[in-house]
Motif scaffolding. Structure first.
Motif, PDB file in Angstrom:
ATOM      1  N   LEU A  50       0.871  -1.177   0.000  1.00 52.84           N
ATOM      2  CA  LEU A  50       0.000   0.000   0.000  1.00 52.84           C
ATOM      3  C   LEU A  50       0.905   1.223   0.000  1.00 52.84           C
ATOM      4  O   LEU A  50       1.773   1.360   0.858  1.00 52.84           O
ATOM      5  CB  LEU A  50      -0.909   0.000   1.228  1.00 52.84           C
ATOM      6  CG  LEU A  50      -1.946   1.123   1.342  1.00 52.84           C
ATOM      7  CD1 LEU A  50      -3.126   0.657   2.203  1.00 52.84           C
ATOM      8  CD2 LEU A  50      -1.350   2.389   1.985  1.00 52.84           C
ATOM      9  N   ASN A  51       0.711   2.112  -0.986  1.00 48.57           N
ATOM     10  CA  ASN A  51       1.592   3.256  -1.121  1.00 48.57           C
ATOM     11  C   ASN A  51       0.805   4.532  -1.416  1.00 48.57           C
ATOM     12  O   ASN A  51      -0.056   4.541  -2.296  1.00 48.57           O
ATOM     13  CB  ASN A  51       2.612   3.011  -2.244  1.00 48.57           C
ATOM     14  CG  ASN A  51       3.576   4.177  -2.420  1.00 48.57           C
ATOM     15  OD1 ASN A  51       3.281   5.142  -3.109  1.00 48.57           O
ATOM     16  ND2 ASN A  51       4.737   4.074  -1.792  1.00 48.57           N
ATOM     17  N   ASN A  52       1.088   5.574  -0.642  1.00 54.87           N
ATOM     18  CA  ASN A  52       0.549   6.908  -0.912  1.00 54.87           C
ATOM     19  C   ASN A  52       1.675   7.902  -0.669  1.00 54.87           C
ATOM     20  O   ASN A  52       2.000   8.221   0.477  1.00 54.87           O
ATOM     21  CB  ASN A  52      -0.657   7.213  -0.025  1.00 54.87           C
ATOM     22  CG  ASN A  52      -1.331   8.519  -0.405  1.00 54.87           C
ATOM     23  OD1 ASN A  52      -0.679   9.546  -0.581  1.00 54.87           O
ATOM     24  ND2 ASN A  52      -2.652   8.493  -0.523  1.00 54.87           N
ATOM     25  N   ALA A  53       2.287   8.365  -1.761  1.00 55.32           N
ATOM     26  CA  ALA A  53       3.453   9.249  -1.653  1.00 55.32           C
ATOM     27  C   ALA A  53       3.116  10.551  -0.935  1.00 55.32           C
ATOM     28  O   ALA A  53       3.906  11.064  -0.135  1.00 55.32           O
ATOM     29  CB  ALA A  53       4.006   9.540  -3.046  1.00 55.32           C
ATOM     30  N   LYS A  54       1.944  11.093  -1.194  1.00 53.31           N
ATOM     31  CA  LYS A  54       1.552  12.367  -0.579  1.00 53.31           C
ATOM     32  C   LYS A  54       1.443  12.254   0.938  1.00 53.31           C
ATOM     33  O   LYS A  54       1.774  13.180   1.672  1.00 53.31           O
ATOM     34  CB  LYS A  54       0.218  12.846  -1.163  1.00 53.31           C
ATOM     35  CG  LYS A  54       0.291  13.271  -2.618  1.00 53.31           C
ATOM     36  CD  LYS A  54      -1.057  13.777  -3.097  1.00 53.31           C
ATOM     37  CE  LYS A  54      -0.985  14.222  -4.560  1.00 53.31           C
ATOM     38  NZ  LYS A  54      -2.311  14.715  -5.045  1.00 53.31           N
ATOM     39  N   GLU A  55       0.966  11.109   1.409  1.00 53.65           N
ATOM     40  CA  GLU A  55       0.783  10.895   2.839  1.00 53.65           C
ATOM     41  C   GLU A  55       2.020  10.259   3.484  1.00 53.65           C
ATOM     42  O   GLU A  55       2.048  10.060   4.702  1.00 53.65           O
ATOM     43  CB  GLU A  55      -0.439  10.007   3.090  1.00 53.65           C
ATOM     44  CG  GLU A  55      -1.753  10.573   2.559  1.00 53.65           C
ATOM     45  CD  GLU A  55      -2.166  11.834   3.292  1.00 53.65           C
ATOM     46  OE1 GLU A  55      -1.789  11.984   4.484  1.00 53.65           O
ATOM     47  OE2 GLU A  55      -2.871  12.677   2.688  1.00 53.65           O
ATOM     48  N   GLY A  56       3.008   9.924   2.677  1.00 55.99           N
ATOM     49  CA  GLY A  56       4.209   9.300   3.218  1.00 55.99           C
ATOM     50  C   GLY A  56       3.974   7.889   3.719  1.00 55.99           C
ATOM     51  O   GLY A  56       4.627   7.433   4.661  1.00 55.99           O
ATOM     52  N   ILE A 171      -2.362  -3.876  -9.952  1.00 53.36           N
ATOM     53  CA  ILE A 171      -1.952  -2.558  -9.461  1.00 53.36           C
ATOM     54  C   ILE A 171      -3.148  -1.621  -9.562  1.00 53.36           C
ATOM     55  O   ILE A 171      -3.581  -1.271 -10.654  1.00 53.36           O
ATOM     56  CB  ILE A 171      -0.776  -1.983 -10.265  1.00 53.36           C
ATOM     57  CG1 ILE A 171       0.397  -2.965 -10.307  1.00 53.36           C
ATOM     58  CG2 ILE A 171      -0.326  -0.650  -9.669  1.00 53.36           C
ATOM     59  CD1 ILE A 171       1.510  -2.549 -11.251  1.00 53.36           C
ATOM     60  N   GLN A 172      -3.677  -1.223  -8.424  1.00 49.09           N
ATOM     61  CA  GLN A 172      -4.862  -0.370  -8.396  1.00 49.09           C
ATOM     62  C   GLN A 172      -4.519   0.997  -7.804  1.00 49.09           C
ATOM     63  O   GLN A 172      -3.872   1.086  -6.767  1.00 49.09           O
ATOM     64  CB  GLN A 172      -5.959  -1.006  -7.545  1.00 49.09           C
ATOM     65  CG  GLN A 172      -7.153  -0.088  -7.302  1.00 49.09           C
ATOM     66  CD  GLN A 172      -8.167  -0.719  -6.376  1.00 49.09           C
ATOM     67  OE1 GLN A 172      -8.585  -1.856  -6.613  1.00 49.09           O
ATOM     68  NE2 GLN A 172      -8.545  -0.028  -5.329  1.00 49.09           N
ATOM     69  N   THR A 173      -4.951   2.053  -8.468  1.00 51.02           N
ATOM     70  CA  THR A 173      -4.782   3.408  -7.956  1.00 51.02           C
ATOM     71  C   THR A 173      -6.157   4.030  -7.771  1.00 51.02           C
ATOM     72  O   THR A 173      -6.980   3.999  -8.697  1.00 51.02           O
ATOM     73  CB  THR A 173      -3.956   4.273  -8.926  1.00 51.02           C
ATOM     74  OG1 THR A 173      -2.693   3.659  -9.147  1.00 51.02           O
ATOM     75  CG2 THR A 173      -3.733   5.668  -8.354  1.00 51.02           C
ATOM     76  N   ASP A 174      -6.419   4.572  -6.583  1.00 47.49           N
ATOM     77  CA  ASP A 174      -7.734   5.163  -6.354  1.00 47.49           C
ATOM     78  C   ASP A 174      -7.702   6.670  -6.613  1.00 47.49           C
ATOM     79  O   ASP A 174      -6.668   7.249  -6.948  1.00 47.49           O
ATOM     80  CB  ASP A 174      -8.263   4.839  -4.950  1.00 47.49           C
ATOM     81  CG  ASP A 174      -7.449   5.488  -3.828  1.00 47.49           C
ATOM     82  OD1 ASP A 174      -6.712   6.461  -4.088  1.00 47.49           O
ATOM     83  OD2 ASP A 174      -7.555   5.017  -2.678  1.00 47.49           O
ATOM     84  N   SER A 175      -8.855   7.287  -6.473  1.00 43.32           N
ATOM     85  CA  SER A 175      -9.004   8.704  -6.797  1.00 43.32           C
ATOM     86  C   SER A 175      -8.198   9.608  -5.877  1.00 43.32           C
ATOM     87  O   SER A 175      -7.953  10.770  -6.200  1.00 43.32           O
ATOM     88  CB  SER A 175     -10.485   9.103  -6.743  1.00 43.32           C
ATOM     89  OG  SER A 175     -11.026   8.833  -5.454  1.00 43.32           O
ATOM     90  N   LYS A 176      -7.757   9.090  -4.731  1.00 42.01           N
ATOM     91  CA  LYS A 176      -6.975   9.885  -3.786  1.00 42.01           C
ATOM     92  C   LYS A 176      -5.469   9.668  -3.953  1.00 42.01           C
ATOM     93  O   LYS A 176      -4.670  10.182  -3.179  1.00 42.01           O
ATOM     94  CB  LYS A 176      -7.394   9.547  -2.355  1.00 42.01           C
ATOM     95  CG  LYS A 176      -8.841   9.919  -2.053  1.00 42.01           C
ATOM     96  CD  LYS A 176      -9.204   9.588  -0.619  1.00 42.01           C
ATOM     97  CE  LYS A 176     -10.658   9.967  -0.320  1.00 42.01           C
ATOM     98  NZ  LYS A 176     -11.040   9.631   1.072  1.00 42.01           N
TER      99      LYS A 176
END
Length: 216
Positions: A50-56, A171-176
């Motif tokens: 699980l990866n979200n670059a903006k949220e670190g 590989i799934q990317t959501d709207s956020k």
């Protein structure tokens, strides 16, 4: 458990693809579906990121799932989930709690583990994407887009082993901007399964001091 549902509930997006490319992608997906449906059961070991670059945020974990028809046994994040075809049993050893709920197909908007290898059959547009060489295997990626413009999923890439016609990566990317990546590390079929694999033994957990939370 919501992240587990999202992980196993994957769909892909593409805009402006040609009709010929879309037909080629759909043909490949149909071959994958046909192969999967011919197995009596499937056991998968997988790696999940699980990866979200903006949220670190960047988290790795592993899990496994056994599928037989609609029934499944999923182990992930220290939680076990069993679906016996009618009820869902979510076992959380850390809390010594079991939650029991009745499955309702009409309310099921997520892609459950029992659908994880065939979710793309309806509700998505498809187009061929890149081919990658992974440890000597050629993996063809397909992009799918949900027909529903209000879907929370932005896009997903579905990597298919061209030789075996098995799904290798999702590989799934959501709207956020959160990206969920599931990589299959072992894919076994037609195994000898215990006849009680998808049966929940309530008495055993009660004796072990678990709290049984029945939602219905």
């Amino acid at each position: 458990m919501k992240n587990i549902q999202k992980t196993l509930g994957i769909a892909l997006v593409i805009f402006g693809c040609t009709t010929g490319i879309a037909q080629e992608a759909r043909k490949l997906l149909n071959e994958v579906s046909s192969k999967v449906r011919n197995y009596d059961n499937i056991s998968i070991d997988f790696k999940y990121n699980l990866n979200n670059a903006k949220e670190g945020v960047n988290q790795d974990t592993r899990g496994d799932v056994t599928l037989k028809g609609d029934k499944y046994l999923l182990n992930m994040l220290g939680i076990t989930r069993i679906f016996d075809g009618e009820k869902i049993f979510t076992i959380v050893p850390e809390d010594e709690e079991v939650t029991i709920s009745t499955f309702n197909a009409q309310d099921d908007k997520d892609v459950t583990p029992s659908k994880m290898l065939t979710f793309y059959e309806k509700g998505y547009n498809a187009a061929m994407d890149i081919v990658q060489n992974v440890n000597g295997r050629k993996v063809q990626f397909v992009k799918l887009s949900p027909i529903d413009n209000n879907a929370e999923i932005k896009n997903i890439l579905l990597g298919i082993d061209k030789q075996t016609k098995h799904i290798y990566k999702l590989i799934q990317t959501d709207s956020k901007g959160t990206k969920y990546t599931l990589t299959v590390q072992r894919f076994k079929t037609n195994q000898t399964l215990s006849k009680n694999m998808f049966t929940f033994d309530e008495a055993k957990y009660t004796e072990d001091g678990y709290y049984i939370n029945k939602l219905d």
